[in-house]
Design a protein around this motif. Structure first.
Motif, PDB file in Angstrom:
ATOM      1  N   ARG A  68       0.602   4.364  -2.794  1.00 11.17           N
ATOM      2  CA  ARG A  68       0.530   5.339  -2.265  1.00 11.17           C
ATOM      3  C   ARG A  68       1.744   6.727  -2.593  1.00 11.17           C
ATOM      4  O   ARG A  68       1.164   7.214  -3.507  1.00 11.17           O
ATOM      5  CB  ARG A  68      -0.279   5.697  -1.110  1.00 11.17           C
ATOM      6  N   VAL A 112      -7.271   1.691  -2.056  1.00  8.59           N
ATOM      7  CA  VAL A 112      -6.214   0.468  -2.247  1.00  8.59           C
ATOM      8  C   VAL A 112      -6.463  -0.912  -2.431  1.00  8.59           C
ATOM      9  O   VAL A 112      -7.687  -0.759  -1.300  1.00  8.59           O
ATOM     10  CB  VAL A 112      -4.705   0.709  -1.448  1.00  8.59           C
ATOM     11  N   ALA A 167      -4.257  10.830  -2.965  1.00  9.21           N
ATOM     12  CA  ALA A 167      -2.928   9.301  -2.824  1.00  9.21           C
ATOM     13  C   ALA A 167      -3.457   9.230  -1.665  1.00  9.21           C
ATOM     14  O   ALA A 167      -3.516   7.807  -1.555  1.00  9.21           O
ATOM     15  CB  ALA A 167      -1.547   9.659  -3.540  1.00  9.21           C
ATOM     16  N   LYS A 168      -3.641   9.839  -0.285  1.00  8.05           N
ATOM     17  CA  LYS A 168      -3.764   9.067   0.636  1.00  8.05           C
ATOM     18  C   LYS A 168      -4.954   8.709   0.739  1.00  8.05           C
ATOM     19  O   LYS A 168      -4.722   7.590   1.456  1.00  8.05           O
ATOM     20  CB  LYS A 168      -2.848  10.089   1.984  1.00  8.05           C
ATOM     21  N   GLU A 178       0.818  -1.206   0.338  1.00 10.35           N
ATOM     22  CA  GLU A 178       0.131   0.228  -0.032  1.00 10.35           C
ATOM     23  C   GLU A 178       0.924   1.272   0.275  1.00 10.35           C
ATOM     24  O   GLU A 178       0.285   2.208   0.012  1.00 10.35           O
ATOM     25  CB  GLU A 178      -0.649  -0.149   1.230  1.00 10.35           C
TER      26      GLU A 178
END
Length: 162
Positions: free
Chosen positions: A10, A26, A21-22, A6
């Motif tokens: 990210r 995912v 992106a955070k 993960e």
């Protein structure tokens, strides 16, 4: 493709903010992915129809790209420009990516037709067949089809950097 975490995912995105992106979802099944048969990791956002992501190994590092596509409406059969698989209505979409850097901040984007399920690696290896479409008949060896997927995806990623 080597397995990714993960954190790897990210930190790989080139066309969205670190905050975006955070927050992006995912895949939870990273341990179950067929990594030996993947040229890239691709997944859809279950909470936002029409949004998906790809993470590609490129030049010794991972490159992530956020994509968008239109959902619903009438769609005809089309061919994926990455793996050259033809899908019946709804299996291929024009996916657009905001360009990276200043160009992307000004609103510039690029697009290409990609399999909606992002399973191009499996189609190239003949591990998966389109539901109602067909795979392009050709005399290429599996390694050549796999190479084409990688080359086509690399060309798309290079345009995102553009």
């Amino acid at each position: 493709m080597d397995p990714v975490t993960e954190r790897d995912i990210r930190s790989s995105f080139i066309n969205c903010s670190q905050g975006d992106a955070k927050r992006l979802p995912v895949p939870r099944d990273l341990d179950d992915r067929p990594w030996d048969e993947l040229d890239f990791l691709g997944w859809s956002d279950p909470s936002f129809p029409g949004r998906c992501y790809v993470v590609v190994p490129r030049e010794g590092r991972l490159v992530g790209v956020a994509l968008r596509y239109e959902t619903g409406g009438y769609r005809r059969a089309q061919m994926c420009t990455i793996c050259m698989t033809t899908h019946a209505s709804g299996g291929v979409s024009l996916m657009t990516a905001r360009k990276s850097g200043e160009s992307g901040r000004r609103g510039n984007s690029i697009g290409t037709y990609i399999c909606e399920d992002l399973a191009c690696s499996l189609y190239a290896r003949r591990k998966k067949s389109p539901a109602l479409g067909r795979q392009y008949r050709e005399d290429l060896e599996p390694e050549e089809r796999i190479g084409r997927v990688r080359d086509n995806l690399d060309a798309f990623i290079a345009r995102v950097y553009g």
